[in-house]
Every structure is written in structure tokens, then in C-alpha cells.
Design a protein around this motif. Structure first.
Motif, PDB file in Angstrom:
ATOM      1  N   GLU A  40       0.792  -1.233   0.000  1.00 56.14           N
ATOM      2  CA  GLU A  40       0.000   0.000   0.000  1.00 56.14           C
ATOM      3  C   GLU A  40       0.823   1.281   0.000  1.00 56.14           C
ATOM      4  OE1 GLU A  40       0.492  -2.041   2.506  1.00 56.14           O
ATOM      5  OE2 GLU A  40       0.855  -0.919   4.340  1.00 56.14           O
ATOM      6  N   SER A  41       2.095   1.197   0.383  1.00 59.95           N
ATOM      7  CA  SER A  41       2.867   2.427   0.579  1.00 59.95           C
ATOM      8  C   SER A  41       4.337   2.211   0.243  1.00 59.95           C
ATOM      9  CB  SER A  41       2.755   2.862   2.051  1.00 59.95           C
ATOM     10  OG  SER A  41       3.344   1.874   2.884  1.00 59.95           O
TER      11      SER A  41
ATOM     12  N   TRP B 195       6.652   2.733   2.297  1.00 60.90           N
ATOM     13  CA  TRP B 195       7.172   2.042   3.487  1.00 60.90           C
ATOM     14  C   TRP B 195       7.066   0.538   3.311  1.00 60.90           C
ATOM     15  CZ3 TRP B 195       6.352  -1.529   7.166  1.00 60.90           C
ATOM     16  CH2 TRP B 195       7.058  -1.418   8.370  1.00 60.90           C
ATOM     17  N   ARG B 196       5.892   0.089   2.874  1.00 65.74           N
ATOM     18  CA  ARG B 196       5.637  -1.348   2.771  1.00 65.74           C
ATOM     19  C   ARG B 196       6.550  -1.978   1.723  1.00 65.74           C
ATOM     20  NH1 ARG B 196       4.002  -3.803   6.706  1.00 65.74           N
ATOM     21  NH2 ARG B 196       2.503  -2.126   6.990  1.00 65.74           N
TER      22      ARG B 196
ATOM     23  N   ASP C 126       6.556  -5.452  12.728  1.00 63.95           N
ATOM     24  CA  ASP C 126       6.000  -4.141  12.375  1.00 63.95           C
ATOM     25  C   ASP C 126       4.740  -3.771  13.169  1.00 63.95           C
ATOM     26  OD1 ASP C 126       4.777  -1.948  11.003  1.00 63.95           O
ATOM     27  OD2 ASP C 126       4.033  -3.298   9.453  1.00 63.95           O
ATOM     28  N   ARG C 127       3.702  -4.608  13.133  1.00 63.43           N
ATOM     29  CA  ARG C 127       2.458  -4.262  13.819  1.00 63.43           C
ATOM     30  C   ARG C 127       2.087  -5.313  14.860  1.00 63.43           C
ATOM     31  NH1 ARG C 127      -1.516  -2.408   8.822  1.00 63.43           N
ATOM     32  NH2 ARG C 127      -0.186  -0.731   8.040  1.00 63.43           N
TER      33      ARG C 127
ATOM     34  N   PHE D  37       4.537   3.165  17.970  1.00 64.02           N
ATOM     35  CA  PHE D  37       3.710   4.103  17.189  1.00 64.02           C
ATOM     36  C   PHE D  37       3.121   5.221  18.052  1.00 64.02           C
ATOM     37  CE2 PHE D  37       2.854  -0.008  14.738  1.00 64.02           C
ATOM     38  CZ  PHE D  37       3.820   0.242  13.792  1.00 64.02           C
TER      39      PHE D  37
ATOM     40  N   PRO E  32      -0.710   1.053  13.812  1.00 66.49           N
ATOM     41  CA  PRO E  32      -0.109   2.367  13.625  1.00 66.49           C
ATOM     42  C   PRO E  32      -1.140   3.493  13.483  1.00 66.49           C
ATOM     43  CG  PRO E  32       0.236   0.994  11.679  1.00 66.49           C
ATOM     44  CD  PRO E  32      -0.315   0.115  12.741  1.00 66.49           C
TER      45      PRO E  32
ATOM     46  N   ARG F 137      -0.828   6.148  16.447  1.00 62.59           N
ATOM     47  CA  ARG F 137      -0.358   7.473  16.007  1.00 62.59           C
ATOM     48  C   ARG F 137      -1.408   8.540  16.294  1.00 62.59           C
ATOM     49  NH1 ARG F 137       2.497   5.207  10.437  1.00 62.59           N
ATOM     50  NH2 ARG F 137       4.296   4.324  11.532  1.00 62.59           N
TER      51      ARG F 137
ATOM     52  N   PHE G 134      -3.632   4.537   4.316  1.00 61.62           N
ATOM     53  CA  PHE G 134      -2.173   4.523   4.135  1.00 61.62           C
ATOM     54  C   PHE G 134      -1.738   4.634   2.671  1.00 61.62           C
ATOM     55  CE2 PHE G 134      -1.498   2.333   8.462  1.00 61.62           C
ATOM     56  CZ  PHE G 134      -0.870   3.428   9.028  1.00 61.62           C
TER      57      PHE G 134
ATOM     58  N   HIS H 225      -0.872  10.073   8.823  1.00 58.89           N
ATOM     59  CA  HIS H 225      -0.244   8.937   9.516  1.00 58.89           C
ATOM     60  C   HIS H 225       0.858   8.268   8.705  1.00 58.89           C
ATOM     61  CE1 HIS H 225      -3.822   8.203  12.528  1.00 58.89           C
ATOM     62  NE2 HIS H 225      -3.231   9.380  12.681  1.00 58.89           N
ATOM     63  N   ASN H 226       0.983   8.604   7.419  1.00 56.17           N
ATOM     64  CA  ASN H 226       2.196   8.181   6.693  1.00 56.17           C
ATOM     65  C   ASN H 226       2.511   9.158   5.555  1.00 56.17           C
ATOM     66  OD1 ASN H 226       0.486   7.393   4.575  1.00 56.17           O
ATOM     67  ND2 ASN H 226       1.421   5.368   4.330  1.00 56.17           N
TER      68      ASN H 226
ATOM     69  N   ASP I 220       7.056   8.252   8.649  1.00 52.13           N
ATOM     70  CA  ASP I 220       7.725   7.213   7.824  1.00 52.13           C
ATOM     71  C   ASP I 220       9.139   7.646   7.424  1.00 52.13           C
ATOM     72  OD1 ASP I 220       5.845   5.218   7.886  1.00 52.13           O
ATOM     73  OD2 ASP I 220       5.195   5.410   5.806  1.00 52.13           O
TER      74      ASP I 220
ATOM     75  N   CYS J 240       9.885   6.247  10.720  1.00 49.93           N
ATOM     76  CA  CYS J 240       9.476   4.900  11.112  1.00 49.93           C
ATOM     77  C   CYS J 240      10.248   3.968  10.200  1.00 49.93           C
ATOM     78  CB  CYS J 240       7.968   4.721  10.925  1.00 49.93           C
ATOM     79  SG  CYS J 240       7.422   3.045  11.315  1.00 49.93           S
TER      80      CYS J 240
HETATM   81  O1  GYE Z   1       3.811   3.673   8.475  1.00 51.33           O
HETATM   82  C1  GYE Z   1       2.687   2.872   6.536  1.00 51.33           C
HETATM   83  C2  GYE Z   1       2.393   1.488   6.109  1.00 51.33           C
HETATM   84  O2  GYE Z   1       2.806  -0.510   9.663  1.00 51.33           O
HETATM   85  C3  GYE Z   1       4.485   1.061  10.192  1.00 51.33           C
HETATM   86  O3  GYE Z   1       2.168   0.787   7.319  1.00 51.33           O
HETATM   87  C4  GYE Z   1       3.632   0.459   9.137  1.00 51.33           C
HETATM   88  C5  GYE Z   1       2.816   1.451   8.360  1.00 51.33           C
HETATM   89  C6  GYE Z   1       3.596   2.564   7.681  1.00 51.33           C
HETATM   90  O4  GYE Z   1       1.536   1.320   5.108  1.00 51.33           O
HETATM   91  O5  GYE Z   1       3.286   3.611   5.528  1.00 51.33           O
END
Ligand code: GYE
Length: 304
Positions: free
Chosen positions: A26-27, A29-30, A103-104, A122, A156, A160, A184, A209-210, A238, A258
Motif C-alpha cells: 500500500e505504501s 514504506w511497505r 511491524d504491527r 507508534f 499504527p 499514532r 495509508f 499517519h504516513n 515514515d 518509522c
Molecule cells: O507507516 C505505513 C504502512 O505498519 C508502520 O504501514 C507500518 C505502516 C507505515 O503502510 O506507511
């Protein structure tokens, strides 16, 4: 046994099989997290089975069940949401397969269902964002904030929001005038921001949040004829490459780091378990924060 070396002595690393159930892609970061984990297992010569749940809990549960059926030695996963894991984690436990949370975290009363939780704090990240806001708007009388939340129910997103609210809540000049999930993603951040700009004429700050949602918000703010980073300030979490670039360019004002680089630590946890050891129950990632000036300096050396 299925559980690595615990009763038969350590296995050779190249005989181990680890199943990893990722959240999605999704991001930024991922993507960096997936790359880092895959590279670390390759380096360690441990076989990694990888699945992408496309941000759906049901897909992650299916992936974990399939790893149990295949009799992998260990399962690692990053839970898309906090709740609803007890059943499948009990199945892994019954099969003697240790589970590592990366991570989570999960929200479960039974902490025997996982070996350790490896990842960021977080709540602390949310507090750092809030502290920057309190400083930045020290002289303002009233600050209208919109919040772009992460995936609903994800650790998160919950934490957050909580850390941030705690810090800004100390002064009632700060008001969160709108708060909604952008899941995200960049597209989510853009869409939510467009709607928020229409219904809120006087936004001073976006707390995303990201980075990706912040980057989506930048597009919406520019499309509305406003200047991100000036007319509306932006703080995100992030510090992935595109976020850091926007920070260096002055479009984001502050980023709480992060780190997605959890691969090496996950390999260490697996090899500790394989050797019959007990990893710490909570392994917290170390991270920093970045101003615009610090982003300019840090960018050339960033790995992701
Ligand atoms: O911040 C976000 C991602 O779980 C820390 O998940 C992660 C978060 C991160 O999609 O960008």
C-alpha cells in the motif's frame, strides 16, 4: 518437530523454511519493508515463503493457514488490523509453529500466541509529531488540524492518533476539525484531502499517519491553488524516499521516522529461536525525526 531446533537441536539455516504474511503493497514504506525482509533472508540463506494480503485480514488468515498446512518452521507476519487473530494463532500454536509479529502488534489477551513483537513504538511517533506541532504553532491563537488516518483498526493508525491527541490535547487552541482514513495510500490521502478542503475553509495543518497520504494531500492542496508547506503545513510519519524529497523541497514541514528495515532483526530472531534461545518479548526499532534542513542532508545516503 515443525518448530525448528527446539527439541532436535538447531537445523542448518538452509534447511529452515519461514512463511511471511505481508500486509500488502500500500505504501513506499511497505515496499521498502518487503524488499528488506526478502534481502535479509536471501543473505542468511533461509528460505522465505512470501504472501501479499492486499490489505485484507481474510487473505492474511488464509496465508497463515496455508503456512501451517505446509509445516513451515516459523511464521512471521505484520497484522493488517489489531484484532481477530486468536483463532488462527491458536492453530499455529497447536501445530507447534512459533509466530513472530513484525511491524504491527495484535490486540490479544494471550501473549503466548506469539514469540515476540518486533517494530516501532507508534504512540511515541504520534507524540513526536504532536510535539513538533506544539512548537511550530507556539505563537498561534487557534490551529485547525485535519488528520489523515491510516488503515482503520491497524495498530499504527490507532497509536499514532492516540500519541498525537495526547500531546496537542494539553492546549485547547489545537482542534482536529476533521479526521478520516486514507488507508495509508497516496490515492486515499488525495481523495480524503480533496473532500476536507471543500468542507473546511481554514485548515492550518495536515497530520498524515504516513508519507504516502501526505503526498496525496499535497496533490489535492496544489490542485486547490494553495501552497503545501506554507498555506497549509504538513507533518507525516515514515521518512521514505518520496516523503523525504517532499520535505527537502519544502512541501512537507516535518517527518517522524518509522524504519521499515526490519529484515536483519527478523533473521536474528529466527536464528535465536533455531538455536533454542528466547528473544526479547518486545524489540523496539530505533528512529529519529527530520526537519526540512535535515532531509536535505540525509537524502543522499538514504537506503529507501
Ligand atoms: O507507516 C505505513 C504502512 O505498519 C508502520 O504501514 C507500518 C505502516 C507505515 O503502510 O506507511
Amino acid at each position: 518437530t515443525a518448530a525448528g531446533g527446539t527439541s532436535e537441536g538447531p537445523k542448518a539455516l538452509d534447511e529452515l523454511v519461514v512463511g511471511f504474511a505481508q500486509v500488502g503493497a500500500e505504501s513506499g514504506w511497505r515496499t521498502a519493508n518487503t524488499k528488506d525482509i526478502q534481502a535479509a533472508f536471501k543473505d542468511a540463506d533461509i528460505e522465505l515463503k512470501f504472501s501479499d494480503a492486499q490489505q485484507k485480514q481474510e487473505n492474511q488468515i488464509k496465508a497463515i493457514r496455508s503456512y501451517i498446512q505446509q509445516g513451515v518452521d516459523y511464521i512471521a507476519f505484520s497484522p493488517v488490523v489489531e484484532t481477530g487473530w486468536d483463532a488462527v494463532l491458536n492453530e499455529a500454536k497447536a501445530a507447534g509453529i512459533p509466530v513472530v509479529l513484525t511491524d504491527r502488534a495484535v490486540d490479544s489477551k494471550d501473549d503466548s500466541l506469539y514469540v515476540t513483537f518486533l517494530g516501532s513504538d507508534f504512540i511515541e511517533e504520534g507524540k513526536k509529531a504532536g510535539e513538533w506541532v506544539v512548537d511550530e504553532f507556539a505563537d498561534a491563537d487557534k490551529v485547525n488540524i485535519v488528520q489523515l488516518e491510516g488503515t482503520t483498526g491497524a495498530a499504527p493508525a490507532i497509536d499514532r492518533a492516540e500519541g498525537f491527541a495526547e500531546v496537542i490535547g494539553a492546549d485547547d487552541k489545537f482542534e482536529i476539525v476533521a479526521s478520516q482514513t486514507g488507508d495509508f495510500t497516496r490515492a486515499g490521502g488525495k481523495q480524503v484531502m480533496e473532500a476536507m478542503l471543500k468542507s473546511n475553509p481554514d485548515i492550518d495543518l495536515v497530520y498524515a499517519h504516513n508519507d504516502d497520504m501526505g503526498l496525496g494531500a499535497i496533490e489535492a492542496i496544489e490542485a486547490a491553488g494553495l501552497v503545501p508547506g506554507k498555506d497549509i503545513k504538513i507533518v507525516t510519519v515514515d521518512a521514505v524516499h518520496d516523503g523525504m524529497q517532499a520535505l527537502a523541497d519544502g512541501k512537507i514541514n516535518f517527518i517522524v521516522e518509522c524504519s521499515p528495515l526490519l529484515g536483519k532483526q527478523l533473521v536474528d530472531v529466527i536464528s535465536t529461536l533455531n538455536d533454542g534461545g528466547t528473544p526479547e518479548k518486545r524489540i523496539v526499532t530505533e528512529e529519529t525525526t527530520f526537519t526540512q534542513e535535515q532531509a536535505v542532508e540525509a537524502l543522499p545516503d538514504r537506503q529507501y
